[in-house]
Design a protein around this motif. Sequence first.
Motif, PDB file in Angstrom:
ATOM      1  N   ALA A 101      35.851  45.555  48.041  1.00 45.03           N
ATOM      2  CA  ALA A 101      37.293  45.488  48.236  1.00 45.03           C
ATOM      3  C   ALA A 101      37.923  46.826  47.828  1.00 45.03           C
ATOM      4  O   ALA A 101      37.405  47.516  46.950  1.00 45.03           O
ATOM      5  N   PRO A 102      39.037  47.208  48.448  1.00 46.93           N
ATOM      6  CA  PRO A 102      39.650  48.517  48.153  1.00 46.93           C
ATOM      7  C   PRO A 102      39.929  48.753  46.673  1.00 46.93           C
ATOM      8  O   PRO A 102      39.784  49.873  46.176  1.00 46.93           O
ATOM      9  N   ASN A 103      40.334  47.696  45.953  1.00 47.17           N
ATOM     10  CA  ASN A 103      40.664  47.890  44.540  1.00 47.17           C
ATOM     11  C   ASN A 103      39.425  48.106  43.666  1.00 47.17           C
ATOM     12  O   ASN A 103      39.528  48.566  42.530  1.00 47.17           O
ATOM     13  N   ARG A 121      36.670  49.934  44.814  1.00 44.91           N
ATOM     14  CA  ARG A 121      35.958  51.137  45.230  1.00 44.91           C
ATOM     15  C   ARG A 121      36.072  52.311  44.243  1.00 44.91           C
ATOM     16  O   ARG A 121      35.098  53.023  44.025  1.00 44.91           O
ATOM     17  N   PRO A 122      37.237  52.564  43.633  1.00 47.67           N
ATOM     18  CA  PRO A 122      37.304  53.683  42.684  1.00 47.67           C
ATOM     19  C   PRO A 122      36.326  53.534  41.517  1.00 47.67           C
ATOM     20  O   PRO A 122      35.698  54.513  41.099  1.00 47.67           O
ATOM     21  N   GLY A 123      36.191  52.306  41.005  1.00 46.09           N
ATOM     22  CA  GLY A 123      35.253  52.095  39.896  1.00 46.09           C
ATOM     23  C   GLY A 123      33.807  52.310  40.320  1.00 46.09           C
ATOM     24  O   GLY A 123      33.005  52.895  39.573  1.00 46.09           O
ATOM     25  N   ILE A 124      33.470  51.836  41.525  1.00 43.66           N
ATOM     26  CA  ILE A 124      32.103  52.022  42.022  1.00 43.66           C
ATOM     27  C   ILE A 124      31.828  53.506  42.260  1.00 43.66           C
ATOM     28  O   ILE A 124      30.752  54.021  41.920  1.00 43.66           O
ATOM     29  N   GLN A 125      32.813  54.217  42.844  1.00 40.86           N
ATOM     30  CA  GLN A 125      32.638  55.650  43.095  1.00 40.86           C
ATOM     31  C   GLN A 125      32.474  56.414  41.782  1.00 40.86           C
ATOM     32  O   GLN A 125      31.681  57.361  41.690  1.00 40.86           O
TER      33      GLN A 125
END
Length: 320
Positions: free
Chosen positions: A154-156, A158-162
């Motif tokens: 989910a878009p929210n 993605r920053p943590g995964i990146q």
Amino acid sequence: MASRESLFIGIDVSKQTLDVAFGADPHAPLETIPSTDEGVQLLVTRLQRLQPTLIVLEATGGLERMVFAQLLQAGVPTARVQPRRVRALAHAEGRQAKTDRLDARLLARFAERVRPPHHQATDEQRASLRDLLVRREQVIQMRTAEINRLTAAAPNLRPGIQKHIDWLDQEIRALEQERDNEAERTDEVRRKRELRESVPGIGAITARNLLLRLPELGTINRKEAAAVVGVAPYANQSGAQHKPRHSSGGRRDVRSVLYMATLAATRRRLVRRAFDQRLCQAGKPRKVAIVAAMRKLLTILGAILRQQKPWDPAVHTSAP
């Protein structure tokens, strides 16, 4: 207790204790020693005095490393073997029971009957480099899994995964730097790596993996090397049935590394005769040809290490 000339010792290692069988005889002394720095040191000193023919212990995921390293440094002949080999002896003897003390006696019998070659002190020097390679592979697998998750997340999220992927990238680079430093620490490791890298198609990663996962290469003949890796063809015949020869067993991790190196080597025509002319043109399946090419590359690497001379196309392309 057996005589000093024929004393075989088995050590079963656990987190808390070391069970030691002082002889292969069923009635040989058996002791339990604390698996502490002090306990290991006292045991090593005692074994030095006894001068055993051979000590065998199992590879137990790293628990055995402390006692194994100290025995090697003390110059005591010691072999570390895979548990499945020892259990095969137990099954052959019809022994099903399994305890630490029974395992110690079993290891002593394994030492007497199989007599695996004992290791050298340099083997333990390779252990830290091997651990670095294994850890690098683990981190790469984690990074691959996170990249796969990133596309479907989910878009929210993605920053943590990146962010985690970026951290894993840094960790991989740090492990590679530490690996390179460790690989240059001893002249022996550096020389063997350079000899392997002299072969077209063998890069730095492949050279180090083969050094650590197949350290006996260069000291065993080509048939033994093929059997160890699992690329030796075995007959499959029973009565009137004659099935195709096949390869089985061996070290899967070495085989994977050798497979990728062979594909690179065949593109450079290093093993063209084994891969193309002799087998493919004879109508053999592609898989058979690739395995034959892997054996040829293994033979070339073994010859280079035995002769201590780098790759020479005039000599090594004609290796059998």
